[in-house]
Scaffold this motif. Sequence first.
Motif, PDB file in Angstrom:
ATOM      1  N   VAL A 123       2.524   9.108  -6.010  1.00 24.38           N
ATOM      2  CA  VAL A 123       2.237  10.187  -5.794  1.00 24.38           C
ATOM      3  C   VAL A 123       3.572  10.682  -6.594  1.00 24.38           C
ATOM      4  CG1 VAL A 123       3.115  12.281  -3.748  1.00 24.38           C
ATOM      5  CG2 VAL A 123       1.359  10.440  -3.911  1.00 24.38           C
ATOM      6  N   PHE A 124       4.609   9.995  -7.196  1.00 20.98           N
ATOM      7  CA  PHE A 124       5.569  10.537  -7.312  1.00 20.98           C
ATOM      8  C   PHE A 124       6.074  10.258  -8.887  1.00 20.98           C
ATOM      9  CE2 PHE A 124       7.265   9.975  -3.068  1.00 20.98           C
ATOM     10  CZ  PHE A 124       7.348  11.761  -2.363  1.00 20.98           C
ATOM     11  N   GLY A 125       5.799   9.145  -9.085  1.00 21.63           N
ATOM     12  CA  GLY A 125       5.918   8.361 -10.781  1.00 21.63           C
ATOM     13  C   GLY A 125       7.585   8.354 -10.619  1.00 21.63           C
TER      14      GLY A 125
ATOM     15  N   LYS B 175       0.182   9.787   2.988  1.00 22.37           N
ATOM     16  CA  LYS B 175      -0.872   9.687   3.878  1.00 22.37           C
ATOM     17  C   LYS B 175      -0.859   8.338   4.157  1.00 22.37           C
ATOM     18  CE  LYS B 175      -5.582   9.911   5.396  1.00 22.37           C
ATOM     19  NZ  LYS B 175      -7.519  10.119   5.458  1.00 22.37           N
ATOM     20  N   VAL B 176      -0.704   7.148   3.407  1.00 19.54           N
ATOM     21  CA  VAL B 176      -0.534   5.744   3.987  1.00 19.54           C
ATOM     22  C   VAL B 176       0.970   6.511   4.484  1.00 19.54           C
ATOM     23  CG1 VAL B 176       0.104   3.808   3.255  1.00 19.54           C
ATOM     24  CG2 VAL B 176      -2.029   5.017   2.191  1.00 19.54           C
ATOM     25  N   VAL B 177       2.121   7.019   4.188  1.00 20.10           N
ATOM     26  CA  VAL B 177       3.572   6.721   4.999  1.00 20.10           C
ATOM     27  C   VAL B 177       3.101   7.658   5.791  1.00 20.10           C
ATOM     28  CG1 VAL B 177       5.748   7.234   4.129  1.00 20.10           C
ATOM     29  CG2 VAL B 177       4.584   6.108   2.576  1.00 20.10           C
ATOM     30  N   THR B 178       2.742   8.366   5.976  1.00 21.54           N
ATOM     31  CA  THR B 178       2.330   8.891   7.863  1.00 21.54           C
ATOM     32  C   THR B 178       1.835   7.883   8.517  1.00 21.54           C
ATOM     33  OG1 THR B 178       2.458  10.867   6.228  1.00 21.54           O
ATOM     34  CG2 THR B 178       1.600  10.878   9.058  1.00 21.54           C
ATOM     35  N   MET B 179       1.108   7.638   8.517  1.00 22.70           N
ATOM     36  CA  MET B 179      -0.075   6.840   8.635  1.00 22.70           C
ATOM     37  C   MET B 179       0.961   5.513   9.531  1.00 22.70           C
ATOM     38  SD  MET B 179      -3.286   6.630   7.136  1.00 22.70           S
ATOM     39  CE  MET B 179      -3.703   4.924   6.787  1.00 22.70           C
ATOM     40  N   ILE B 180       1.871   4.944   8.779  1.00 25.74           N
ATOM     41  CA  ILE B 180       2.084   3.941   9.165  1.00 25.74           C
ATOM     42  C   ILE B 180       3.589   4.330  10.173  1.00 25.74           C
ATOM     43  CG2 ILE B 180       4.614   2.167   8.097  1.00 25.74           C
ATOM     44  CD1 ILE B 180       2.778   2.327   5.555  1.00 25.74           C
ATOM     45  N   PHE B 181       4.740   5.520  10.165  1.00 23.62           N
ATOM     46  CA  PHE B 181       5.173   6.049  11.064  1.00 23.62           C
ATOM     47  C   PHE B 181       4.357   6.606  12.004  1.00 23.62           C
ATOM     48  CE2 PHE B 181       8.275   7.953   7.033  1.00 23.62           C
ATOM     49  CZ  PHE B 181       9.141   7.304   7.361  1.00 23.62           C
ATOM     50  N   ASN B 182       3.422   7.034  11.962  1.00 23.57           N
ATOM     51  CA  ASN B 182       2.563   7.269  13.322  1.00 23.57           C
ATOM     52  C   ASN B 182       2.211   5.862  14.415  1.00 23.57           C
ATOM     53  OD1 ASN B 182       2.409   9.717  13.443  1.00 23.57           O
ATOM     54  ND2 ASN B 182       0.258  10.021  12.047  1.00 23.57           N
ATOM     55  N   GLU B 183       2.138   4.558  13.352  1.00 21.74           N
ATOM     56  CA  GLU B 183       1.656   3.583  14.063  1.00 21.74           C
ATOM     57  C   GLU B 183       3.268   2.904  14.451  1.00 21.74           C
ATOM     58  OE1 GLU B 183      -0.839  -0.135  15.044  1.00 21.74           O
ATOM     59  OE2 GLU B 183      -0.770   2.229  16.010  1.00 21.74           O
ATOM     60  N   VAL B 184       4.215   2.907  13.929  1.00 21.31           N
ATOM     61  CA  VAL B 184       5.613   2.448  14.172  1.00 21.31           C
ATOM     62  C   VAL B 184       6.085   3.117  15.515  1.00 21.31           C
ATOM     63  CG1 VAL B 184       7.754   1.804  13.432  1.00 21.31           C
ATOM     64  CG2 VAL B 184       6.242   1.832  11.956  1.00 21.31           C
ATOM     65  N   LEU B 185       5.839   4.027  15.571  1.00 20.24           N
ATOM     66  CA  LEU B 185       6.319   5.303  16.789  1.00 20.24           C
ATOM     67  C   LEU B 185       5.411   5.271  18.072  1.00 20.24           C
ATOM     68  CD1 LEU B 185       6.587   8.783  15.079  1.00 20.24           C
ATOM     69  CD2 LEU B 185       8.658   7.812  15.998  1.00 20.24           C
ATOM     70  N   ARG B 186       4.505   4.524  17.846  1.00 21.08           N
ATOM     71  CA  ARG B 186       3.386   4.116  18.927  1.00 21.08           C
ATOM     72  C   ARG B 186       3.585   2.918  19.646  1.00 21.08           C
ATOM     73  NH1 ARG B 186      -1.073   0.572  19.852  1.00 21.08           N
ATOM     74  NH2 ARG B 186      -0.991  -0.311  18.225  1.00 21.08           N
ATOM     75  N   LEU B 187       4.503   1.762  18.936  1.00 22.39           N
ATOM     76  CA  LEU B 187       4.364   0.463  19.368  1.00 22.39           C
ATOM     77  C   LEU B 187       6.088   0.378  19.197  1.00 22.39           C
ATOM     78  CD1 LEU B 187       3.252  -1.865  16.048  1.00 22.39           C
ATOM     79  CD2 LEU B 187       2.178  -1.777  19.094  1.00 22.39           C
ATOM     80  N   TYR B 188       6.948   0.936  18.625  1.00 18.16           N
ATOM     81  CA  TYR B 188       8.281   1.277  19.273  1.00 18.16           C
ATOM     82  C   TYR B 188       8.906   2.410  19.459  1.00 18.16           C
ATOM     83  CZ  TYR B 188       7.549  -3.571  17.645  1.00 18.16           C
ATOM     84  OH  TYR B 188       7.114  -5.177  17.643  1.00 18.16           O
TER      85      TYR B 188
ATOM     86  N   ALA C 214      10.456   6.661   0.932  1.00 19.72           N
ATOM     87  CA  ALA C 214       9.871   6.860  -0.532  1.00 19.72           C
ATOM     88  C   ALA C 214      10.505   5.747  -1.618  1.00 19.72           C
ATOM     89  CB  ALA C 214       9.549   8.128  -0.076  1.00 19.72           C
ATOM     90  N   LEU C 215      12.230   6.853  -1.160  1.00 26.12           N
ATOM     91  CA  LEU C 215      12.499   5.860  -2.123  1.00 26.12           C
ATOM     92  C   LEU C 215      13.783   4.096  -1.643  1.00 26.12           C
ATOM     93  CD1 LEU C 215      15.089   8.996  -1.780  1.00 26.12           C
ATOM     94  CD2 LEU C 215      14.508   8.702  -3.889  1.00 26.12           C
ATOM     95  N   ILE C 216      12.783   3.856  -0.734  1.00 29.87           N
ATOM     96  CA  ILE C 216      13.309   2.302  -0.123  1.00 29.87           C
ATOM     97  C   ILE C 216      12.276   1.546  -0.809  1.00 29.87           C
ATOM     98  CG2 ILE C 216      13.894   0.709   1.095  1.00 29.87           C
ATOM     99  CD1 ILE C 216      15.044   2.165   2.956  1.00 29.87           C
ATOM    100  N   LEU C 217      10.685   2.179  -1.238  1.00 27.87           N
ATOM    101  CA  LEU C 217       9.908   1.540  -1.895  1.00 27.87           C
ATOM    102  C   LEU C 217       9.997   1.516  -3.398  1.00 27.87           C
ATOM    103  CD1 LEU C 217       7.527   3.105   1.157  1.00 27.87           C
ATOM    104  CD2 LEU C 217       7.552   0.434   0.456  1.00 27.87           C
ATOM    105  N   GLN C 218      10.912   2.321  -3.963  1.00 32.07           N
ATOM    106  CA  GLN C 218      10.684   2.491  -4.732  1.00 32.07           C
ATOM    107  C   GLN C 218      11.659   1.150  -5.915  1.00 32.07           C
ATOM    108  OE1 GLN C 218      12.058   6.390  -5.874  1.00 32.07           O
ATOM    109  NE2 GLN C 218       9.607   7.808  -6.375  1.00 32.07           N
TER     110      GLN C 218
ATOM    111  N   ARG D   7       0.658  -1.260   0.081  1.00 31.18           N
ATOM    112  CA  ARG D   7      -0.175   0.284   0.132  1.00 31.18           C
ATOM    113  C   ARG D   7       0.973   1.148   0.279  1.00 31.18           C
ATOM    114  NH1 ARG D   7      -5.031   0.023   3.934  1.00 31.18           N
ATOM    115  NH2 ARG D   7      -4.961   1.971   3.670  1.00 31.18           N
ATOM    116  N   ALA D   8       2.005   1.032   1.099  1.00 30.97           N
ATOM    117  CA  ALA D   8       2.978   2.529   1.095  1.00 30.97           C
ATOM    118  C   ALA D   8       3.519   2.743  -0.529  1.00 30.97           C
ATOM    119  CB  ALA D   8       4.335   2.247   2.430  1.00 30.97           C
ATOM    120  N   ARG D   9       3.759   1.860  -1.188  1.00 29.73           N
ATOM    121  CA  ARG D   9       4.680   1.100  -2.812  1.00 29.73           C
ATOM    122  C   ARG D   9       3.697   2.425  -3.510  1.00 29.73           C
ATOM    123  NH1 ARG D   9       6.527  -3.403  -2.312  1.00 29.73           N
ATOM    124  NH2 ARG D   9       8.679  -2.389  -1.749  1.00 29.73           N
TER     125      ARG D   9
END
Length: 516
Positions: free
Chosen positions: A359-361, A374-387, A479-483, A351-353
């Motif tokens: 967004v970037f192409g 937005k999806v990447v931000t949601m993921i970071f928020n959840e990672v920061l919550r758990l870890y 973003a660059l890793i996912l690309q 989903r993030a990829r």
Amino acid sequence: MEKLNSTVAVSFVIMIIFLRWVWKFLNWVWIQPKKMEKRLKMEGFKGSSYKLLLGDMKEINTMVEEAKTKPMNFTNDYAARVLPHFTKLMLQYGKNSFMWLGPKPTMFITDPELIREILSKSYIYQKIQGNPITKLLAQGLASYETEKWAKHRRIINPAFHLDKLKHMLPSFYLSCCDMLRKWESIVSSEGSEIDVWPFLQTLTSDAISRTAFGSNYEEGRQIFELQKEQAELILQAVRWLYIPGWRFVPTKRNKRMKQIAKEVRSLVLGIINKRIREMKAGEAAKDDLLGILLESNFKEIQMHRNKNFGMTIDEVIEECKLFYFAGQETTSVLLVWTLILLSKHVDWQERAREEVRQVFGSNKPDYETLNQLKVVTMIFNEVLRLYPPGIMIGRTVHEETKLGNLSLPAGMLLMLPAIWLHHDNETWGDDAKEFKPERFGEGVNKATKGKFAYFPFSWGPRICIGLNFAMLEAKMALALILQHYAFDLSPSYAHAPHTIITLQPQHGAPLILRKL
């Protein structure tokens, strides 16, 4: 006779001094702690009984070392591994229980509203200034209080304005590209196993070197390696009782810590002096953190026509050391736990990829497009919550203080366990320990149901000044890793969260990377 009288007088004075020292020592290690223990229990608090000198520190260290001897099954419920004594205390005595860090009573505050009050009143609830050895790593803004903190925050603020951070994105991009080039030479067409943790540390060190000092990681490698070693030595030292004056005893560890501090100071001072010479020669101030800091400091002094309103060279050095350590640590641990969790939850990785592609192409990320993730931000928020990078925030009160219905005696230490609130079922639901970024689909306030239960970068006046810096860098990197790559957990991955100042993977993060 006169000589005898003089000898008796001197002996008497020495005896008085010795007895006073003995009294102070006894008061520190036994009388005062026992008075505090009696008072706390009379007021209804529950906790462990005080043990002479060490308190609970021996048991804490034994439990932590035992927990580190073996990894755990992959679960986000790891509090018992990183805070085994705290977990045991909470189960035994419940919320707002206390333990002993040496002769200091230490209370765990788990009520969200009480934590909100503590973090909002930084002039009352101040940073714990315990073991002076910690100052060898870095002082700076994070450790100052009251007027000095306000002055440094005012001078440093311009370096973290969004318009300045936008100019740092090319540096983030270059650092990410350097890492991806290294991966390109390692990863085969069928996929290869890479421990991404050291690469992410190098990436964020390179980024902070470029953005703080205009150099790159290779030039800053020595500073980074020395600070990393210093952090490990300091963590070893603070796990035991601090005895006043012990840091001056020439033990092997003390000598090495002082040597590292001296070397780091020399390296950073060299960078600062070079920059000051360039400014005096009429060169335009560089748009990196050091350049902005020096310019802001100069303006502050000029405005008041008094150098006391600015920072000294030693204070600038400490702020640079703090930039280097905090700027590198926070982002690297956020990225490593993100890659680990996305390796376990490939649906969210996809989903993030897909969002990054939309967004970037094939374009290079910029500030506006990064903010559309937005999806990447949601993921970071959840990672920061758990870890969360810092699983616990410490504060102290210097005088009798009323906190809600609690009456806190002067000298009480307070521990605010972010990990406890971030994993609390009452706030997050029965799936609190599960990775579900969708809970942040409508923002943090909606996810917490309006409760104060999420503070991965602290909160209030002392919220981390580098928050936007860290998030922009992390978005660019992910973003660059996912690309370029898809990734899964390697069979050799051993799940073992542990703390060296921040929450890190004890045995690294080996992933299977496949080129896209």
